[in-house]
Design a protein around this motif. Sequence first.
Motif, PDB file in Angstrom:
ATOM      1  N   ILE A 263     -31.641  10.736  96.227  1.00 51.85           N
ATOM      2  CA  ILE A 263     -31.093   9.881  94.974  1.00 51.85           C
ATOM      3  C   ILE A 263     -31.586  11.123  93.679  1.00 51.85           C
ATOM      4  CG2 ILE A 263     -30.012   7.903  94.217  1.00 51.85           C
ATOM      5  CD1 ILE A 263     -29.283   6.829  97.251  1.00 51.85           C
ATOM      6  N   LEU A 264     -32.745  10.246  93.678  1.00 52.10           N
ATOM      7  CA  LEU A 264     -33.785  10.651  92.632  1.00 52.10           C
ATOM      8  C   LEU A 264     -33.779  12.143  92.064  1.00 52.10           C
ATOM      9  CD1 LEU A 264     -37.292   8.191  93.152  1.00 52.10           C
ATOM     10  CD2 LEU A 264     -35.474   8.269  91.530  1.00 52.10           C
ATOM     11  N   PHE A 265     -33.757  12.945  92.996  1.00 48.79           N
ATOM     12  CA  PHE A 265     -33.449  14.850  92.943  1.00 48.79           C
ATOM     13  C   PHE A 265     -31.812  14.736  92.811  1.00 48.79           C
ATOM     14  CE2 PHE A 265     -32.705  19.241  93.700  1.00 48.79           C
ATOM     15  CZ  PHE A 265     -32.794  19.566  92.801  1.00 48.79           C
ATOM     16  N   LEU A 266     -31.386  13.940  93.286  1.00 49.58           N
ATOM     17  CA  LEU A 266     -29.656  14.552  93.139  1.00 49.58           C
ATOM     18  C   LEU A 266     -29.242  14.010  91.050  1.00 49.58           C
ATOM     19  CD1 LEU A 266     -28.037  13.675  96.179  1.00 49.58           C
ATOM     20  CD2 LEU A 266     -28.331  15.932  94.899  1.00 49.58           C
ATOM     21  N   LEU A 267     -30.140  12.554  90.770  1.00 45.11           N
ATOM     22  CA  LEU A 267     -29.770  11.630  89.803  1.00 45.11           C
ATOM     23  C   LEU A 267     -31.056  13.191  88.648  1.00 45.11           C
ATOM     24  CD1 LEU A 267     -29.961   8.082  90.737  1.00 45.11           C
ATOM     25  CD2 LEU A 267     -28.451   9.659  89.666  1.00 45.11           C
ATOM     26  N   LEU A 268     -31.510  13.420  88.650  1.00 49.07           N
ATOM     27  CA  LEU A 268     -32.350  14.138  88.009  1.00 49.07           C
ATOM     28  C   LEU A 268     -31.734  16.129  87.369  1.00 49.07           C
ATOM     29  CD1 LEU A 268     -35.202  14.446  86.341  1.00 49.07           C
ATOM     30  CD2 LEU A 268     -36.012  16.182  88.051  1.00 49.07           C
TER      31      LEU A 268
ATOM     32  N   ILE B  27     -21.186  11.359  89.606  1.00 43.22           N
ATOM     33  CA  ILE B  27     -20.331  10.314  90.083  1.00 43.22           C
ATOM     34  C   ILE B  27     -20.735  10.406  91.734  1.00 43.22           C
ATOM     35  CG2 ILE B  27     -17.317  10.103  90.253  1.00 43.22           C
ATOM     36  CD1 ILE B  27     -16.844  11.550  87.778  1.00 43.22           C
ATOM     37  N   CYS B  28     -20.532  11.409  92.110  1.00 42.63           N
ATOM     38  CA  CYS B  28     -20.750  11.860  93.486  1.00 42.63           C
ATOM     39  C   CYS B  28     -22.197  11.223  94.259  1.00 42.63           C
ATOM     40  CB  CYS B  28     -21.159  13.244  93.668  1.00 42.63           C
ATOM     41  SG  CYS B  28     -19.483  14.277  93.747  1.00 42.63           S
TER      42      CYS B  28
ATOM     43  N   LEU C 191     -22.239  20.208  97.591  1.00 48.39           N
ATOM     44  CA  LEU C 191     -23.217  21.025  98.039  1.00 48.39           C
ATOM     45  C   LEU C 191     -22.952  22.096  98.963  1.00 48.39           C
ATOM     46  CD1 LEU C 191     -25.987  18.284  98.845  1.00 48.39           C
ATOM     47  CD2 LEU C 191     -26.148  19.725  97.633  1.00 48.39           C
ATOM     48  N   GLY C 192     -21.717  22.453  99.240  1.00 46.83           N
ATOM     49  CA  GLY C 192     -21.175  23.300  99.640  1.00 46.83           C
ATOM     50  C   GLY C 192     -20.764  24.490  98.686  1.00 46.83           C
ATOM     51  N   GLY C 193     -20.858  23.901  97.422  1.00 53.01           N
ATOM     52  CA  GLY C 193     -20.038  25.000  96.344  1.00 53.01           C
ATOM     53  C   GLY C 193     -21.332  25.557  95.575  1.00 53.01           C
TER      54      GLY C 193
END
Length: 139
Positions: free
Chosen positions: A23-28, A63-64, A85-87
């Motif tokens: 979550i931290l990485f994705l939010l960043l 959003i995801c 992530l598939g994209g």
Amino acid sequence: METSKKTSKKMFWTGRIISILLILFLLLDAIMKIVKATPAVEGSIALGYPESAVVPMGIILLICTIFYIVPRTSILGAILLTGYLGGATTTHFRVGEPVWFAVIFGILVWLALYFCDERLRTLIPFRKKDTDRNDNTVE
């Protein structure tokens, strides 16, 4: 993601720690795209995306990730993140770069939920040995 009697504390906290790091990485990553930070813009352009796509990609990722964070919608968030992530995986294939990062993130998204959520473990049961199976075959 509450612990149940069938979820050991060790398994739960392993899943929780994996989730927090993801979550931290994705939010960043999402925020860097939304504010159009130079590394995010340059990286997206290098992958073949126009600069105008950077902010929308960041909003979609945000959003995801929010869906993934909220316990009630975490499964939906995992499904959405899998698509995102598939994209990313497809993009890296297309430009000839390694795909392992996006693939590992996709696996970790589900692994973290698997460790924390007994309902998911019920849907995707991994068994230790064949004797754990409850075959109701008639002889």
